[in-house]
Design an enzyme around this catalytic site. Structure first.
Site, short mmCIF file in Angstrom:
data_model
loop_
_atom_site.label_atom_id
_atom_site.label_comp_id
_atom_site.label_asym_id
_atom_site.label_seq_id
_atom_site.Cartn_x
_atom_site.Cartn_y
_atom_site.Cartn_z
N GLU A 9 0.84 -1.20 0.00
CA GLU A 9 0.00 0.00 0.00
C GLU A 9 0.88 1.26 0.00
O GLU A 9 1.91 1.30 0.66
CB GLU A 9 -0.88 -0.02 1.25
N LYS A 16 -9.76 2.53 -2.16
CA LYS A 16 -9.97 1.96 -0.83
C LYS A 16 -11.30 2.42 -0.25
O LYS A 16 -11.57 3.61 -0.14
CB LYS A 16 -8.83 2.39 0.09
N CYS A 64 -5.49 -2.94 2.80
CA CYS A 64 -5.22 -2.84 4.24
C CYS A 64 -6.48 -2.96 5.12
O CYS A 64 -6.95 -4.07 5.36
CB CYS A 64 -4.47 -1.53 4.52
#
Length: 262
Positions: free
Chosen positions: A45, A111, A145
């Site tokens: 990331e 995300k 994540c």
């Protein structure tokens, strides 16, 4: 039946804080050292900056230097490359996972679950799209994540089926037990491969990252050997027959609950 294979290189490495050029240089050297054939390279990331909450100073556009670097490298190496980057669109900033194919075609995922503990939601705009990338016979679900903590978002469904979950991350050492546990759980509950690629080292906020990058098969067995706290590149081979055979034999996905995702 002849098998379809996907050779995936996972790169676990330190990141230079908010220095896209140096990180591109470092990853270029690592990728150049890969001698065995690979189909896909996975970077962590925010691989050009570290997990920064100051996007204004380092954000790039989709036509910027990092995207150009990814496209040129993917074409040169004839491999797909993926990892997340801070991208600016109009006045908004996104933690955007880019999947760049050898023909320079780009697919991306923004995300969804922004990390409120670090105020990511205050400076970035969240995505809301389910993305499935079809590549070399595999359906790949890219995620980032904090998404790992939310199983509904990562769920195999009839409208969003996949073979591989891939999480890129800056997941800190103090919560690494959750990372290890949830990666394995996502593989088991979805009967899919699950790949997690995390960074190592310290960032500018003195947070420590211990890696624990890993690949799990559809039964939740760990098939990678990359060690924690090391800068490493590992190539793991995924098998389509492994997925199909166990899904057909065990049929657990047929008993899953039906409900609509948000």
């Amino acid at each position: 039946m002849p098998d379809t294979l996907l050779h995936v290189a996972i790169i676990q490495h330190t990141l230079v804080w908010e220095h896209p050029l140096q990180n591109r240089i470092n990853f270029t050297k690592l990728i150049d050292q890969i001698s065995n054939p690979v189909d896909l390279i996975v970077l962590p990331e925010m691989f050009t900056t570290g997990f920064t909450m100051s996007p204004k100073s380092i954000a790039e556009t989709i036509e910027g230097e990092t995207v150009t670097w990814l496209k040129n490298l993917a074409e040169k190496k004839q491999v797909a490359i993926m990892g997340s980057v801070v991208i600016k669109v109009a006045d908004a900033y996104y933690n955007r996972l880019l999947f760049v194919k050898p023909n320079k075609q780009i697919e991306f995922y923004d995300k969804k679950h922004l990390f409120t503990l670090a105020n990511e939601d205050k400076v970035y705009t969240g995505g809301n799209s389910h993305v499935i990338i079809n590549y070399k016979g595999f359906a790949i679900r890219p995620l980032i994540c904090y998404d790992l903590r939310f199983p509904v978002w990562s769920r195999y469904t009839s409208t969003h089926p996949f073979d591989v979950l891939i999480y890129v991350a800056n997941w800190p050492k103090q919560r690494i037990h959750a990372w290890n546990t949830l990666l394995q759980a996502r593989a088991i509950e979805n009967m899919s491969y699950c790949i997690g690629v995390n960074r190592v080292g310290l960032d500018a906020n003195n947070y420590e990252y211990s890696g624990h990058s890993a690949v799990y098969d559809v039964l939740g067995e760990k098939i990678s050997k990359i060690q924690p706290n090391t800068e490493s590149v590992e190539i793991v081979t995924l098998s389509k027959n492994h997925i199909d055979n166990f899904r057909q034999k065990l049929k657990f996905l047929e008993d899953r609950d039906r409900f609509n995702l948000e």
